[in-house]
Design a protein around this motif. Structure first.
Motif, PDB file in Angstrom:
ATOM      1  N   UNK A   1       0.813  -1.217   0.000  1.00  0.00           N
ATOM      2  CA  UNK A   1       0.000   0.000   0.000  1.00  0.00           C
ATOM      3  C   UNK A   1       0.849   1.271   0.000  1.00  0.00           C
ATOM      4  N   UNK A   2       0.303   2.321  -0.579  1.00  0.00           N
ATOM      5  CA  UNK A   2       0.912   3.661  -0.557  1.00  0.00           C
ATOM      6  C   UNK A   2       2.349   3.669  -1.083  1.00  0.00           C
ATOM      7  N   UNK A   3       2.523   3.297  -2.350  1.00  0.00           N
ATOM      8  CA  UNK A   3       3.859   3.361  -2.947  1.00  0.00           C
ATOM      9  C   UNK A   3       3.909   4.280  -4.168  1.00  0.00           C
ATOM     10  N   UNK A   4       2.775   4.835  -4.588  1.00  0.00           N
ATOM     11  CA  UNK A   4       2.756   5.761  -5.707  1.00  0.00           C
ATOM     12  C   UNK A   4       3.086   7.181  -5.264  1.00  0.00           C
ATOM     13  N   UNK A   5       2.639   8.168  -6.027  1.00  0.00           N
ATOM     14  CA  UNK A   5       2.920   9.570  -5.689  1.00  0.00           C
ATOM     15  C   UNK A   5       2.326   9.935  -4.336  1.00  0.00           C
ATOM     16  N   UNK A   6       1.102   9.450  -4.075  1.00  0.00           N
ATOM     17  CA  UNK A   6       0.477   9.732  -2.779  1.00  0.00           C
ATOM     18  C   UNK A   6       1.282   9.098  -1.653  1.00  0.00           C
ATOM     19  N   UNK A   7       1.816   7.912  -1.885  1.00  0.00           N
ATOM     20  CA  UNK A   7       2.634   7.256  -0.868  1.00  0.00           C
ATOM     21  C   UNK A   7       3.929   7.987  -0.594  1.00  0.00           C
ATOM     22  N   UNK A   8       4.515   8.552  -1.632  1.00  0.00           N
ATOM     23  CA  UNK A   8       5.746   9.322  -1.456  1.00  0.00           C
ATOM     24  C   UNK A   8       5.478  10.577  -0.627  1.00  0.00           C
ATOM     25  N   UNK A   9       4.327  11.214  -0.882  1.00  0.00           N
ATOM     26  CA  UNK A   9       3.965  12.381  -0.079  1.00  0.00           C
ATOM     27  C   UNK A   9       3.688  11.960   1.367  1.00  0.00           C
ATOM     28  N   UNK A  10       3.007  10.820   1.549  1.00  0.00           N
ATOM     29  CA  UNK A  10       2.743  10.327   2.899  1.00  0.00           C
ATOM     30  C   UNK A  10       4.054  10.120   3.660  1.00  0.00           C
ATOM     31  N   UNK A  11       5.061   9.560   2.993  1.00  0.00           N
ATOM     32  CA  UNK A  11       6.361   9.359   3.642  1.00  0.00           C
ATOM     33  C   UNK A  11       6.956  10.677   4.121  1.00  0.00           C
ATOM     34  N   UNK A  12       6.869  11.699   3.267  1.00  0.00           N
ATOM     35  CA  UNK A  12       7.433  13.007   3.642  1.00  0.00           C
ATOM     36  C   UNK A  12       6.628  13.637   4.780  1.00  0.00           C
TER      37      UNK A  12
ATOM     38  N   UNK B   1     -12.997   7.623  18.021  1.00  0.00           N
ATOM     39  CA  UNK B   1     -12.583   6.261  18.348  1.00  0.00           C
ATOM     40  C   UNK B   1     -12.999   5.317  17.237  1.00  0.00           C
ATOM     41  N   UNK B   2     -12.085   4.423  16.856  1.00  0.00           N
ATOM     42  CA  UNK B   2     -12.372   3.428  15.835  1.00  0.00           C
ATOM     43  C   UNK B   2     -11.689   2.128  16.222  1.00  0.00           C
ATOM     44  N   UNK B   3     -12.427   1.041  16.143  1.00  0.00           N
ATOM     45  CA  UNK B   3     -11.898  -0.275  16.498  1.00  0.00           C
ATOM     46  C   UNK B   3     -11.344  -0.284  17.926  1.00  0.00           C
ATOM     47  N   UNK B   4     -11.975   0.504  18.813  1.00  0.00           N
ATOM     48  CA  UNK B   4     -11.586   0.536  20.214  1.00  0.00           C
ATOM     49  C   UNK B   4     -10.328   1.316  20.504  1.00  0.00           C
ATOM     50  N   UNK B   5      -9.879   2.148  19.550  1.00  0.00           N
ATOM     51  CA  UNK B   5      -8.649   2.908  19.741  1.00  0.00           C
ATOM     52  C   UNK B   5      -8.838   4.361  19.302  1.00  0.00           C
ATOM     53  N   UNK B   6      -8.031   5.284  19.840  1.00  0.00           N
ATOM     54  CA  UNK B   6      -8.111   6.668  19.365  1.00  0.00           C
ATOM     55  C   UNK B   6      -7.831   6.724  17.868  1.00  0.00           C
ATOM     56  N   UNK B   7      -8.590   7.539  17.162  1.00  0.00           N
ATOM     57  CA  UNK B   7      -8.438   7.617  15.713  1.00  0.00           C
ATOM     58  C   UNK B   7      -8.594   9.063  15.249  1.00  0.00           C
ATOM     59  N   UNK B   8      -7.798   9.420  14.258  1.00  0.00           N
ATOM     60  CA  UNK B   8      -7.857  10.772  13.700  1.00  0.00           C
ATOM     61  C   UNK B   8      -8.071  10.700  12.189  1.00  0.00           C
ATOM     62  N   UNK B   9      -9.198  11.194  11.679  1.00  0.00           N
ATOM     63  CA  UNK B   9      -9.379  11.286  10.229  1.00  0.00           C
ATOM     64  C   UNK B   9      -8.456  12.359   9.638  1.00  0.00           C
ATOM     65  N   UNK B  10      -7.865  12.036   8.499  1.00  0.00           N
ATOM     66  CA  UNK B  10      -7.016  12.987   7.771  1.00  0.00           C
ATOM     67  C   UNK B  10      -7.364  12.933   6.287  1.00  0.00           C
ATOM     68  N   UNK B  11      -7.124  14.034   5.593  1.00  0.00           N
ATOM     69  CA  UNK B  11      -7.309  14.046   4.140  1.00  0.00           C
ATOM     70  C   UNK B  11      -6.235  13.181   3.492  1.00  0.00           C
ATOM     71  N   UNK B  12      -6.639  12.466   2.467  1.00  0.00           N
ATOM     72  CA  UNK B  12      -5.746  11.551   1.759  1.00  0.00           C
ATOM     73  C   UNK B  12      -4.650  12.352   1.044  1.00  0.00           C
ATOM     74  N   UNK B  13      -3.421  11.835   0.999  1.00  0.00           N
ATOM     75  CA  UNK B  13      -2.350  12.551   0.283  1.00  0.00           C
ATOM     76  C   UNK B  13      -2.686  12.841  -1.176  1.00  0.00           C
ATOM     77  N   UNK B  14      -3.496  11.976  -1.816  1.00  0.00           N
ATOM     78  CA  UNK B  14      -3.885  12.245  -3.205  1.00  0.00           C
ATOM     79  C   UNK B  14      -4.689  13.542  -3.295  1.00  0.00           C
ATOM     80  N   UNK B  15      -5.512  13.803  -2.290  1.00  0.00           N
ATOM     81  CA  UNK B  15      -6.260  15.065  -2.245  1.00  0.00           C
ATOM     82  C   UNK B  15      -5.308  16.237  -2.086  1.00  0.00           C
ATOM     83  N   UNK B  16      -4.285  16.066  -1.276  1.00  0.00           N
ATOM     84  CA  UNK B  16      -3.321  17.144  -1.056  1.00  0.00           C
ATOM     85  C   UNK B  16      -2.519  17.441  -2.320  1.00  0.00           C
TER      86      UNK B  16
END
Length: 275
Positions: A139-150, A234-249
């Motif tokens: 997962x996340x190895x294209x352009x969006x994945x590269x942005x996610x890494x940064x 909370x999602x799946x019993x854990x703290x969770x934070x929604x974020x915009x997808x790197x492709x959107x950015x």
């Protein structure tokens, strides 16, 4: 030769021709091999492995044995039984890859289970594999994945980090690529959800990042990432934070300011939890 091409009487420069090819690849037309197209969804189903005989007491979900593509509830029950049977991530990957209850499997190249350090405190839940992810099986190895890494590198986190304190673990709601990068259907999400839930249970992260609309739909039953982002839940019993997808950015660079605020919120949450 001036480097220009002609297509159906229309002159194209090299840059425009390349852009058209890239667009066709994004739409799923990236294998110009045969004279006639092949509908992979009409191909015969892959033969299932022969299973050893077991006693009735060993059967965990009898109703799942009659599951068919026309019976979504039975397919979900089968997925739940398989996911529950996995006592490790390796076992989960095996049963999920062998599961034939999702039609997308027939048209995808590779199974995309996860990437990064499964002991990481932060688990990123993405949407579904794209073309590059389908090719590489991660997962996340294209352009969006590269942005996610940064992005996460800016707060000291990386998918290749050995130290769990500085690592990322990346999972998608769907492990098979939808054709043309379309959004997953509700049935596809429903049959994938038992595996996602068990995946998170086994990895046991401190917090989850819901990266985009599809993870929010799967985990929270809601869409509208621009309204949801930045608000801890909370999602799946854990703290969770929604974020915009790197492709959107990538399409909306101005939104990177809000994404940076979300990253700082994640860093602060991790620091508070460690104190």
């Amino acid at each position: 030769m001036d480097g220009n091409l002609t297509y159906q009487g229309i002159g194209l420069d090299a840059a425009t021709a390349l852009a058209l090819l890239e667009w066709q690849a994004e739409m799923g037309a990236e294998e110009p091999i045969l004279d006639n197209t092949v509908d992979r969804f009409e191909l015969a189903a892959r033969p299932k492995p022969v299973m050893p005989e077991i006693s009735l007491s060993q059967v965990k979900a009898p109703a799942a044995l009659s599951a068919t593509p026309d019976d979504p509830s039975a397919l979900v029950a089968e997925a739940e039984a398989l996911a529950a049977s996995a006592d490790s991530l390796a076992a989960l990957a095996s049963v999920q890859e062998d599961f034939d209850g999702i039609e997308l499997k027939k048209g995808a190249r590779n199974f995309c289970f996860s990437d990064g350090n499964p002991k990481a405190r932060v688990l990123i839940l993405g949407e579904a594999p794209g073309d590059q992810e389908d090719r590489e099986g991660r997962p996340f190895v294209g352009r969006a994945g590269q942005l996610l890494n940064r992005m996460f590198g800016a707060i000291g986190l990386a998918r290749d980090a050995v130290d769990a304190e500085k690592a990322l673990y990346i999972v998608n709601v769907l492990t098979w690529r939808p054709p043309g990068n379309r959004d997953p259907s509700p049935d596809e999400i429903a049959v994938s959800l038992p595996f996602v839930r068990r995946h998170i249970e086994l990895a046991s992260p401190d917090l989850i990042v819901l990266m985009g609309n599809i993870p929010c739909q799967a985990a929270l039953g809601r869409r509208g990432i621009l309204r949801l982002r930045g608000q801890w839940t909370e999602a799946f019993g854990r703290p969770a934070l929604p974020m915009t997808h790197p492709a959107y950015l990538l399409r909306n660079p101005a939104a990177k300011r809000e994404a940076w605020a979300d990253l700082l919120s994640i860093a602060a949450r991790l620091e508070t939890a460690s104190a």
